[in-house]
Design a protein around this motif. Structure first.
Motif, PDB file in Angstrom:
ATOM      1  N   TYR A 194      49.977 109.935  64.742  1.00  0.00           N
ATOM      2  CA  TYR A 194      50.331 109.194  65.553  1.00  0.00           C
ATOM      3  C   TYR A 194      50.571 107.638  65.063  1.00  0.00           C
ATOM      4  CZ  TYR A 194      45.255 108.889  65.366  1.00  0.00           C
ATOM      5  OH  TYR A 194      43.929 109.027  64.999  1.00  0.00           O
ATOM      6  N   GLY A 195      50.847 107.488  63.666  1.00  0.00           N
ATOM      7  CA  GLY A 195      50.753 106.208  62.922  1.00  0.00           C
ATOM      8  C   GLY A 195      52.078 106.209  61.854  1.00  0.00           C
ATOM      9  N   ARG A 196      51.909 105.462  61.097  1.00  0.00           N
ATOM     10  CA  ARG A 196      53.005 105.310  60.119  1.00  0.00           C
ATOM     11  C   ARG A 196      53.611 106.725  59.280  1.00  0.00           C
ATOM     12  NH1 ARG A 196      52.958 100.801  61.949  1.00  0.00           N
ATOM     13  NH2 ARG A 196      54.253 101.944  63.281  1.00  0.00           N
ATOM     14  N   GLY A 197      52.358 107.514  59.166  1.00  0.00           N
ATOM     15  CA  GLY A 197      52.834 108.658  58.334  1.00  0.00           C
ATOM     16  C   GLY A 197      53.523 109.806  59.452  1.00  0.00           C
ATOM     17  N   ASN A 198      53.574 109.342  60.814  1.00  0.00           N
ATOM     18  CA  ASN A 198      54.480 110.096  61.632  1.00  0.00           C
ATOM     19  C   ASN A 198      55.837 109.669  61.298  1.00  0.00           C
ATOM     20  OD1 ASN A 198      54.703 111.704  64.203  1.00  0.00           O
ATOM     21  ND2 ASN A 198      55.741 109.691  64.760  1.00  0.00           N
ATOM     22  N   GLU A 199      56.095 108.389  61.323  1.00  0.00           N
ATOM     23  CA  GLU A 199      57.360 107.753  61.139  1.00  0.00           C
ATOM     24  C   GLU A 199      58.118 108.177  59.691  1.00  0.00           C
ATOM     25  OE1 GLU A 199      56.399 103.802  62.073  1.00  0.00           O
ATOM     26  OE2 GLU A 199      55.975 104.417  64.122  1.00  0.00           O
ATOM     27  N   VAL A 200      57.094 108.183  58.710  1.00  0.00           N
ATOM     28  CA  VAL A 200      57.583 108.563  57.542  1.00  0.00           C
ATOM     29  C   VAL A 200      58.058 110.130  57.381  1.00  0.00           C
ATOM     30  CG1 VAL A 200      56.730 109.181  55.192  1.00  0.00           C
ATOM     31  CG2 VAL A 200      56.137 107.171  56.046  1.00  0.00           C
ATOM     32  N   GLN A 201      57.620 110.833  58.115  1.00  0.00           N
ATOM     33  CA  GLN A 201      58.000 112.182  58.181  1.00  0.00           C
ATOM     34  C   GLN A 201      59.445 112.458  59.092  1.00  0.00           C
ATOM     35  OE1 GLN A 201      55.343 114.983  59.611  1.00  0.00           O
ATOM     36  NE2 GLN A 201      56.904 116.418  60.418  1.00  0.00           N
ATOM     37  N   ALA A 202      59.302 111.483  60.168  1.00  0.00           N
ATOM     38  CA  ALA A 202      60.404 111.614  61.075  1.00  0.00           C
ATOM     39  C   ALA A 202      61.661 110.903  60.342  1.00  0.00           C
ATOM     40  CB  ALA A 202      60.066 110.721  62.366  1.00  0.00           C
TER      41      ALA A 202
END
Length: 267
Positions: A110-118
């Protein structure tokens, strides 16, 4: 054949391709004089320039500001803000509390790692679609690789209140028609058409904008790193101004213990 150790050439020196303080007292920032060429630059413009080496248009910068502003919630219940608030309640320093709160913001789900993957998913999928792949194939491959499609669905809440104002601003700036943003909504329609209530969330939306702004996954993760920061000092200060230890206190009798019974110690 022995390969030379690249570390040996770096002994006693620090090399940089991005700038630094020069012997003539000039500070060079990615090839520009920080105090002359970049004098008066907007801070986010400088921050993004440092990450990507690119300068952005005024409209792009207005949108990039909004990506941070629209998720600056002064709410101590939010998982990363809670760390900042607990630091205040325990009388830690603000710098330590905010640094810890930003560190946990890298959470993958639910944080930055989610956006990196997206961002990576959007970039790969857009290229694959341009090469003739189908959207269903791309989604299926992402599920096989990662077990989830980052950026769709939101725990506890249905819908995301940040999307409407962000999209309204993007439309007013002429930035709502990028290929990765269109792809993000295509994927949402794909899920809904198959009976899955997986609506895109804010992480998905900002990641699509990041891809349209030409950022790599790592660059976008760094750009969004401070985006929660503005909500953290208020909750830190609020907790610090209250009696010590009164944020989320947990008395012992509130813990339901179901383990082995107490044992008597013998000599």
């Amino acid at each position: 054949m022995n390969t030379p150790d690249p570390r040996l050439a770096q002994v006693g020196r620090v090399r940089s391709r991005v700038g630094g303080l020069r012997d003539d007292r000039r500070v060079v920032y990615r090839g520009r004089d920080l105090h002359a060429d970049l004098a008066g630059i907007d801070w986010i413009d400088l921050y993004a320039f440092g990450i990507t080496g690119r300068r952005y248009t005024d409209n792009q910068l207005r949108l990039m500001h909004a990506l941070w502003v629209h998720t600056s919630y002064p709410d101590a219940r939010i998982w990363n803000n809670r760390v900042a608030a607990l630091a205040g309640s325990s009388r830690s320093t603000g710098s330590l509390g905010l640094a810890a709160a930003l560190a946990v913001s890298e959470a993958h789900i639910y944080g930055r790692g989610n956006e990196v993957q997206a961002v990576g998913f959007f970039l790969r999928t857009r290229r694959a679609l341009d090469d003739g792949a189908t959207l269903a194939d791309c989604i299926g491959q992402e599920m096989r690789d990662h077990g989830r499609i980052a950026g769709y669905g939101r725990p506890l809440l249905d819908g995301d209140e940040r999307i409407a104002p962000t999209m309204a601003l993007a439309e007013s700036l002429g930035l709502a028609g990028g290929p990765h943003l269109r792809l993000a909504f295509d994927i949402e329609r794909h899920f809904v058409a198959r009976g899955k209530n997986l609506r895109l969330n804010y992480g998905c939306l900002v990641s699509a904008f990041g891809a349209d702004l030409g950022m790599t996954p790592q660059q976008f993760g760094l750009f969004m790193f401070p985006s929660f920061l503005a909500g953290m000092p208020p909750v830190y200060l609020d907790a610090r101004e209250r009696p010590e230890g009164t944020l989320l206190p947990l008395p012992c009798d509130a813990v339901r213990y179901e383990g082995p019974p107490p044992r008597r110690w013998t000599d």
